[in-house]
Scaffold this active site. Structure first.
Site, PDB file in Angstrom:
ATOM      1  N   ASN B 215     -15.214  -4.746 -19.658  1.00  0.00           N
ATOM      2  CA  ASN B 215     -15.784  -6.057 -19.361  1.00  0.00           C
ATOM      3  C   ASN B 215     -17.191  -5.966 -18.793  1.00  0.00           C
ATOM      4  OD1 ASN B 215     -13.863  -7.805 -20.263  1.00  0.00           O
ATOM      5  ND2 ASN B 215     -12.651  -7.693 -18.381  1.00  0.00           N
ATOM      6  N   GLU B 260     -10.935   6.940 -43.133  1.00  0.00           N
ATOM      7  CA  GLU B 260     -12.018   7.910 -43.031  1.00  0.00           C
ATOM      8  C   GLU B 260     -12.522   8.024 -41.598  1.00  0.00           C
ATOM      9  OE1 GLU B 260     -15.052   7.554 -46.171  1.00  0.00           O
ATOM     10  OE2 GLU B 260     -13.619   6.263 -47.191  1.00  0.00           O
TER      11      GLU B 260
END
Lengths: 439, 443
Positions: B215, B260
């Site tokens: 945050n 990937e």
């Protein structure tokens, strides 16, 4: 990766359907495109073939008549969804793949092996795109070496196109500072077209025909130049049979299967109109392209035990009176296109320092008086030479480093591979490298 | 071929994030799909339903010319309270979800990992699996689960951990990505050190890839004048997910699929925490060189870490927008590489991707995902704040009500191992001599 294998049964069906329509003729071949790289490159290649060939070449072996009269590329496209175009004559397979990624390299090696198993009498040529050395895929060195080791066993010839080299051609010669894959694919496509479009064999030295009977063993057919000179005078003859002739001329020794492509003229379309073509200059340029790709600062100490290196290099120097840093070749195939190709002097490629003493019949020349696209004269060269060893060696060194840290191995073990699979592949590649260095 | 992603929004934070995410995903597809056709790109996150029939009929992508009838999100919403999910179902995005897709409890998890993991998890286990199966059955080739949650609270961390374990068991072949909000130093949940430590154990064991966000880092990126900071912060997090999946949804000269990412960025199975940074975040920028410089800057990181002081194990650079070519990428990678410390065995450890479809907010944007040893500083921080509480055994009784106290020790040991693994890699030096296989000479 797994989903590609699932699709393999449908590929096999497709290939069988395709082959059932073929006669046992020799004039054509089937292209197998694998993965993103292979599919992109060969799309460019077929476009180039269609653009560069003139109407008399229309029935080159890569196309067939489409149902609506047009030409259809004879390609099996494999990127998850295979498609098939029928074919009526058949000489061998050309597989197109990149070495870096998964589909191209892994499935490519698997398909090549399977094709060779199913059709042992046909030629299988693999066209491999070697990745940028600075990296496209992080595990590219593992993938490339595993693929190369497999191909060494199953393919008859392995054409290597290096992205770094293509990118530098685009930048330095064609004046494209920010080259895309399209540009690079065009460069390869031109070179491929110049090798694979129809041509006929000619003797290496036209005037010395009788002194070199060995080189005129194909002296049967008649060849007519556009000037009306009977080809028979020069002992020219048979058309180049796709793949099988290439393989028998260039890859006669099973230990040497690495091929590379070169092509002149490399000029941009813009400067085409201001270019005068002449055979002497073109052949000189091509020969220089071949020569300058020497081993350079390649550190032989890394790979050769010093004692052996001395005897090896020492013998080379005394035998040829040349520096060891020449890009030595086992065999070259030169294809000249354009008027006068039949009589052009190619003796530059006969220089003895280029070849080891034991190589015979090391230069083959094919010609076609028809010009290639817009190029009045063009020369393509397919060589079996040392230049591919450098990238292989660097990939191997990096792979050793990664392997020693055991990085990424779990990703391969997940699919049933073992440490020994890697070690075997490394051994095969070490073997290839040392063979080429001993040329 | 479409490869589908099912998102799981768990807890308050996860659902708020998801709310923003679906809004932005719709905007993105609307911007590039003027004819409102249900195409392959859309099918990754949505499915198309014809509600004129009962039961509603599924419309497949087909030839790519099926019109959109009703888009449904491939999502499962889970919370132990009703507030946020109800809000979502009343809002403008309500049409995307139906009752088969959400689970709400009544009591809440009270910021307690143990209660959520040991009680709510098993209690809702069957319901969650059934809803996930319902979504999975609508997929042609399900590739990935993406879980959005925070690890400091109760539901997101506890039920989230439980779900990861369950999915690992039930769908071992499907990738599990998580977008996990890590607690900041001054977190408003007092038990968050316990919760995050226990969650990290589950993330390390059962996720394939974790994208940690913080945050405080997000708050520092957005401009202080913004009136709704949480919306902006959620936008950044949503952008990350949209960017990451852009290459599998849209065309590009160098595609990068999610599998990937796990393949290239995870050299060792447990070290799958990827710090992320983007440029530009929300505003427009088109200067290519600047994009590359920015993503490696400390300020752009979505975690409060500094990757430049640590070792990169691997790094992915994914570009969106068609003004960048492969040679631009190569050139900039080469330029940036000299400034970074790469692991000695992975000096060329860059995975690059190019996607033609630009993001809505910028014609050209870059995402950098890094597997960097700097993440251990956050783990050390989490361990420290855990020790401070645990030393005095405060709040422990809330947890032991539901679980054995030894779980704390297991989680704490596991965290030590993780930190140590990163440290070993950070300090690893190039070995003096690499053993090569020696070929027999031919001559």
């Amino acid at each position: 990766m797994q989903s590609s294998f699932l699709n393999f049964t449908s590929f096999k069906k497709a290939a069988n359907r395709l082959l059932s329509r073929m006669e046992s003729s020799s004039a054509s071949c089937v292209v197998v495109q694998l993965g993103q790289g292979g599919n992109q490159l060969y799309t460019s290649f077929f476009t180039a073939l269609a653009n560069l060939s003139n109407p008399t070449m229309q029935n080159s072996g890569f196309f067939r008549e489409g149902t609506k009269g047009g030409r259809v590329a004879r390609a099996v496209l494999i990127d998850m969804e295979p498609k098939v175009e029928a074919c009526d004559m058949f000489g061998g397979f050309l597989t197109a793949q990149s070495m870096a990624g998964g589909t191209g390299s892994g499935l490519g090696a698997y398909v090549t092996e399977l094709l060779k198993d199913e059709y042992p009498s046909k030629c299988v040529l693999s066209h491999c795109i070697w990745p940028y050395e600075s990296g496209e895929v992080i595990v590219q060195n593992y993938n490339a070496l595993l693929t190369l080791a497999k191909l060494q066993e199953s393919a008859d010839g392995i054409i290597i196109s290096q992205n770094d080299a293509l990118s530098s051609i685009c930048r330095k010669t064609l004046g494209i500072p920010r080259s895309s894959f399209d540009h690079m694919n065009d460069v390869v496509a031109n070179s491929l077209a110049s090798i694979f479009l129809p041509a006929s064999w000619r003797t290496v030295c036209p005037s010395e025909r009788n002194e070199h009977p060995r080189k005129t063993f194909r002296d049967k057919g008649q060849y007519e130049d556009e000037d009306g000179i009977k080809g028979g005078i020069y002992g020219a003859g048979m058309p180049v049979r796709l793949l099988s002739d290439l393989v028998s001329k260039l890859c006669a020794h099973p230990g040497y299967r690495m091929l590379s492509l070169r092509f002149t003229p490399q000029i941009s379309n813009k400067s085409l109109n201001f270019t005068t073509f002449n055979w002497g200059a073109q052949i000189k340029q091509l020969q220089q392209m071949l020569m300058t790709e020497a081993l350079g600062d390649f550190d032989l100490d890394l790979i050769l035990p010093s004692a052996k290196k001395d005897t090896l290099l020492g013998s080379k120097v005394s035998r040829f009176g040349n520096t060891p840093n020449v890009n030595r070749c086992l065999a070259n195939m030169l294809v000249l296109r354009g008027s006068g190709s039949l009589t052009a002097d190619v003796s530059r490629f006969e220089h003895e320092s280029l070849y080891p003493v034991w190589s015979v019949d090391h230069l083959s020349v094919a010609v076609n008086p028809a010009k290639l696209g817009k190029y009045e004269m063009s020369a393509g060269l397919l060589c079996n030479c040392q230049s591919t060893v450098m990238c292989t060696f660097r990939a191997l060194s990096r792979a050793y480093g990664m392997f020693a840290s055991r990085a990424y191995l779990h990703q391969y073990f997940k699919f049933g591979m073992e440490i020994s699979t890697f070690e075997e592949a490394f051994t095969t590649v070490e073997d290839i490298i040392s063979r080429y260095l001993a040329l | 071929m479409p490869r589908e992603i099912i998102t799981l929004q768990v807890g308050q934070c996860g659902n708020q994030l998801g709310c923003r995410f679906w809004d932005m995903a719709l905007r993105e597809h609307a911007s590039c799909n003027p004819n409102a056709l249900f195409d392959h790109a859309l099918s990754s996150f949505f499915h198309n339903v014809d509600r004129r029939y009962t039961p509603p009929q599924e419309l497949s992508v087909g030839a790519g010319n099926t019109p959109i009838r009703f888009l449904k999100a491939r999502a499962v919403l889970i919370d132990m309270e009703e507030g946020v999910v109800n809000q979502l179902l009343k809002g403008s995005l309500a049409e995307l979800f139906d009752s088969k897709q959400y689970i709400t409890g009544a009591s809440g998890s009270g910021n307690n990992w143990a209660q959520a993991h040991e009680v709510h998890g098993p209690q809702f286990s069957d319901a969650i699996l059934e809803k996930v199966r319902g979504e999975a059955e609508l997929c042609d080739s399900l590739q990935t689960f993406v879980m959005m949650h925070s690890i400091g609270g109760g539901t997101g961390s506890g039920v989230g951990s439980y779900i990861l374990e369950t999915l690992h068991d039930a769908y071992p072949e499907v990738y599990r990505f998580t977008q996990s909000i890590f607690p900041s130093a001054d977190d408003d949940v007092i038990t968050s050190p316990y919760n995050s430590l226990l969650s990290t154990m589950a993330l390390t064991e059962h996720a394939d890839c974790v994208l940690p966000l913080e945050n405080q880092a997000l708050l520092d990126i957005i401009s202080p004048k913004v009136t709704k900071p949480f919306d902006e912060m959620n936008s950044i997090a949503s952008n990350l997910l949209l960017h990451l999946t852009s290459s599998m949804r849209f065309e590009g000269p160098l595609n990068v699929d999610l599998n990937e990412i796990t393949m290239n960025l995870v050299p060792y199975p447990r070290l799958h925490y990827l710090t992320s940074s983007m440029s530009p975040h929300l505003a427009v920028s088109s200067w290519l060189l600047q994009l590359f410089t920015d993503v490696f800057a400390r300020e752009a990181q979505l975690m409060k870490v500094n990757p430049n002081d640590s070792t990169y194990l691997a790094c992915a650079l994914l570009m969106r927008g068609n003004s960048c070519t492969i040679s631009d990428l190569q050139e900039n990678v080469a330029r940036m590489k000299s400034r970074l410390t790469m692991a000695h065995w992975n000096v060329e450890g860059f995975k690059v991707g190019l996607c033609n479809q630009a993001a809505v907010h910028s014609p050209c944007s870059l995402l950098c995902l890094a597997n960097n040893t700097c993440i251990r500083s956050r783990f050390i921080g989490m361990k420290e704040s855990f020790k401070q509480l645990y030393r005095r055994k405060v709040y422990v009784h809330h947890y032991t009500e539901y679980m054995d106290v030894s779980v704390f020790d297991t989680a704490s040991n596991m965290m030590d191992d993780l930190i140590e693994e990163y440290e070993t890699l950070e300090t690893a030096r190039t070995p003096e001599h690499l053993v090569r296989l020696q070929p027999i000479m031919y001559q």
